[in-house]
Design an enzyme around this catalytic site. Structure first.
Site, PDB file in Angstrom:
ATOM      1  N   ARG A   1       0.673  -1.060   0.054  1.00  0.00           N
ATOM      2  CA  ARG A   1      -0.090   0.082   0.034  1.00  0.00           C
ATOM      3  C   ARG A   1       0.776   1.326   0.095  1.00  0.00           C
ATOM      4  NH1 ARG A   1      -2.331  -0.719   6.127  1.00  0.00           N
ATOM      5  NH2 ARG A   1      -0.301  -1.017   7.088  1.00  0.00           N
TER       6      ARG A   1
ATOM      7  N   LYS B   1       1.766   6.468   1.402  1.00  0.00           N
ATOM      8  CA  LYS B   1       1.302   5.278   2.065  1.00  0.00           C
ATOM      9  C   LYS B   1      -0.324   5.352   2.171  1.00  0.00           C
ATOM     10  CE  LYS B   1       1.384   2.241   6.548  1.00  0.00           C
ATOM     11  NZ  LYS B   1       2.040   2.389   7.900  1.00  0.00           N
TER      12      LYS B   1
ATOM     13  N   ASP C   1      -6.571  -4.068  -0.337  1.00  0.00           N
ATOM     14  CA  ASP C   1      -7.072  -2.864  -1.193  1.00  0.00           C
ATOM     15  C   ASP C   1      -5.887  -1.790  -1.278  1.00  0.00           C
ATOM     16  OD1 ASP C   1      -6.969  -1.688   1.237  1.00  0.00           O
ATOM     17  OD2 ASP C   1      -9.008  -1.755   1.807  1.00  0.00           O
ATOM     18  N   GLY C   2      -4.585  -2.056  -0.739  1.00  0.00           N
ATOM     19  CA  GLY C   2      -3.792  -0.866  -0.931  1.00  0.00           C
ATOM     20  C   GLY C   2      -3.970   0.339  -0.059  1.00  0.00           C
TER      21      GLY C   2
ATOM     22  N   ARG D   1       5.590  10.099   3.312  1.00  0.00           N
ATOM     23  CA  ARG D   1       6.462  10.031   4.203  1.00  0.00           C
ATOM     24  C   ARG D   1       7.899  10.248   3.716  1.00  0.00           C
ATOM     25  NH1 ARG D   1       5.453   4.036   6.589  1.00  0.00           N
ATOM     26  NH2 ARG D   1       6.114   3.136   4.653  1.00  0.00           N
TER      27      ARG D   1
ATOM     28  N   ASP E   1      10.878  -6.967   7.870  1.00  0.00           N
ATOM     29  CA  ASP E   1      10.617  -6.212   6.625  1.00  0.00           C
ATOM     30  C   ASP E   1      10.291  -4.706   7.200  1.00  0.00           C
ATOM     31  OD1 ASP E   1       8.337  -7.846   7.649  1.00  0.00           O
ATOM     32  OD2 ASP E   1       7.112  -6.509   6.352  1.00  0.00           O
TER      33      ASP E   1
ATOM     34  N   ASP F   1       7.660   2.519   9.905  1.00  0.00           N
ATOM     35  CA  ASP F   1       6.424   1.721   9.601  1.00  0.00           C
ATOM     36  C   ASP F   1       5.840   1.780  11.080  1.00  0.00           C
ATOM     37  OD1 ASP F   1       6.443   1.193   6.975  1.00  0.00           O
ATOM     38  OD2 ASP F   1       7.155  -0.816   7.336  1.00  0.00           O
TER      39      ASP F   1
END
Length: 527
Positions: free
Chosen positions: A120, A139, A151-152, A202, A278, A288
């Site tokens: 996403r 994002k 759905d991203g 970001r 990740d 994140d």
């Protein structure tokens, strides 16, 4: 639902502006003058997919960060440019940018998860700035080839939390990605319930993660793995190029950066919540912001992520998980070491050792500073650990304890109550605290500490304000009702976390004990 805005966006430090949806006013910002580098995208299709975003409907500005804009060399009113809102809502991007979704893999909750990638997120590109190259990423801008049937999108609540925490961490001096802007939309998305969408912009020197290296190693794409190594070294860690084994030198650098980051997290009481490989930055940045949290009552076993049923990422386990994740990165780097596999593993194992050396030294230094100790002494660690155990026994508020300790008085002849000041009121077991306080006061006298100067030092490292969950929740609830003033006011306060605000009645609660209803708040991986 996201209601229409009732308060216009007013960038911090400026006079009131027209509503950001009114673009009749213009800015001197000229995107045609930006120098885009786009080095990650130039690596080629093996590393991701060039693509455009999928814009949210009826976008509206919710917040922008002047400080993050300044890092890019952009003026505070850049968002007023006629192309800006569309570009940061997932629509047509800035001229010269090269939108790109990157592929990576990783271990999630300790289990190999296979291919992941920017499901996403969309890297708009990399732009040259007065402070060095910066990548700009959206994002929540829609589906990518790596969305894995999702759905991203990102939802409003998590996007507000990320925006606020990025600002908070930067102001605390903790390495982090930055949040440049926040766009809201009435676009509906389904999580545990129906929510509205948002897009966060970001920025960071790089969004490359441990998982990028793991991906190419796992798939035996060793040429691409080496290409990625060369890119990271040339773009971000050029000193590693001079080493006999550049991959080993890179791992040593990452080990040191990660150790320092873990020390900062522990010292301020920050819990990441999803320390998957990740979600680990190759540059040692906090990256994140999902189900994160700052400690309220001190509990070493605190689990901030409702989805973390086994507590893998509990507060006290974060340093160990950082070490585990570095081992996963080391495994991915073995093919890049010019030596037989067994010898390569040994060399990489040695490159991990700085983590074990740097972390305790960095944490001890941060904790001594929190106690206002100017001189290092052997007994300091026991003094710190005993205080933490005392706090944990009744879950004393973490942030308030450290902040109030600056008011301790070390003059001879004072009663425990007079010496301690307001910090004593936080402890149920007064006798146990008084015993610890006596040791602390003796320690201060031993180094000739001057109370006034020590208080100044301590108040510069112990924040009065952190982004507690209930404060973020207040901003979320107001924004859902169309009021962004709480969001922007809170962001302004978080940019000055060491300031006291006893006369600001609107925000006096922000530096007090959390309300009872805050105990019922939960955050999870859903966003």
């Amino acid at each position: 639902m996201l209601a229409p805005l009732t308060t216009p966006l007013t960038p911090p430090g400026t006079s009131p502006e027209p509503s950001p949806t009114d673009l009749s006013g213009t800015t001197a910002f000229d995107p045609a003058g930006l120098r885009w580098l786009n080095r990650h995208a130039s690596l080629g299709p093996t590393f991701g997919r060039a693509m455009q975003g999928q814009p949210v409907s009826e976008p509206q500005w919710l917040a922008t960060s002047d400080a993050a804009a300044a890092e890019l060399g952009w003026p505070a009113d850049w968002w007023r440019h006629p192309l800006a809102l569309a570009a940061h809502a997932g629509g047509p991007s800035w001229p010269g940018s090269a939108p790109f979704a990157t592929v990576y893999s990783g271990h999630q909750f300790g289990v190999w998860a296979g291919q992941l990638g920017d499901g996403r997120a969309l890297l708009l590109g990399e732009v040259d700035t007065p402070h060095g190259p910066r990548e700009i990423q959206l994002k929540g801008s829609g589906m990518t080839p790596y969305s894995r049937r999702a759905d991203g999108r990102a939802v409003l609540r998590s996007s507000i939390r990320e925006y606020l925490c990025s600002e908070a961490m930067a102001a605390l001096g903790i390495p982090t990605t930055r949040a440049l802007a926040l766009v809201g939309s009435p676009t509906l998305v389904r999580r545990e319930e129906i929510e509205t969408a948002a897009v966060v912009t970001r920025t960071a020197p790089s969004f490359i993660r441990f998982g990028h290296f793991e991906h190419f190693c796992h798939h035996d794409q060793h040429a691409a793995l080496r290409q990625l190594l060369d890119h990271v070294i040339d773009a971000h860690l050029p000193a590693c190029r001079e080493a006999a084994q550049p991959a080993v030198a890179l791992l040593e650098s990452v080990s040191r950066r990660t150790a320092e980051l873990m020390a900062h997290w522990q010292a301020v009481g920050f819990c990441h919540g999803v320390m998957n490989t990740d979600n680990m930055s190759i540059l040692g940045l906090t990256i994140d912001y999902g189900p994160f949290g700052f400690l309220d009552g001190f509990d070493p076993g605190h689990i901030c992520n409702h989805s973390d049923e086994r507590g893998r990422y509990a507060y006290a386990r974060q340093p160990q998980i950082g070490w585990w994740n570095l081992h996963a990165l080391a495994q991915a780097l073995i093919p890049l070491v010019d030596a037989p596999a067994e010898q390569a593993a040994d060399l990489l194992g040695e490159a991990l050792q700085p983590y074990r050396e740097v972390f305790p030294v960095a944490l001890d230094a941060l904790m001594r500073a929190k106690l206002g100790l100017a001189i290092e002494r052997p007994e300091d660690r026991a003094l710190i650990e005993d205080l933490l155990q005392l706090m944990a026994s009744t879950r004393v508020d973490y942030t308030l304890t450290w902040r109030r300790l600056s008011q301790v008085r070390s003059a001879a002849g004072l009663s425990a109550e007079a010496a301690a000041g307001p910090v004593r009121d936080l402890f149920v077991d007064r006798a146990a605290f008084d015993a610890w306080l006596s040791r602390y006061v003796d320690r201060l006298r031993a180094e000739g500490s001057e109370d006034a100067l020590r208080r100044l030092r301590m108040d510069r490292v112990n924040p009065a304000l952190v982004l507690r969950n209930h404060l973020a929740e207040e901003a979320i609830r107001a924004a859902r009702d169309g009021d962004t003033s709480v969001l922007n006011d809170l962001a302004g306060l978080l940019r000055q976390p060491y300031d006291e605000r006893p006369d600001d009645a609107r925000w006096r609660h922000a530096t007090a004990l959390p309300p009872d209803w805050a105990q019922g708040l939960e955050v999870s991986c859903s966003s």
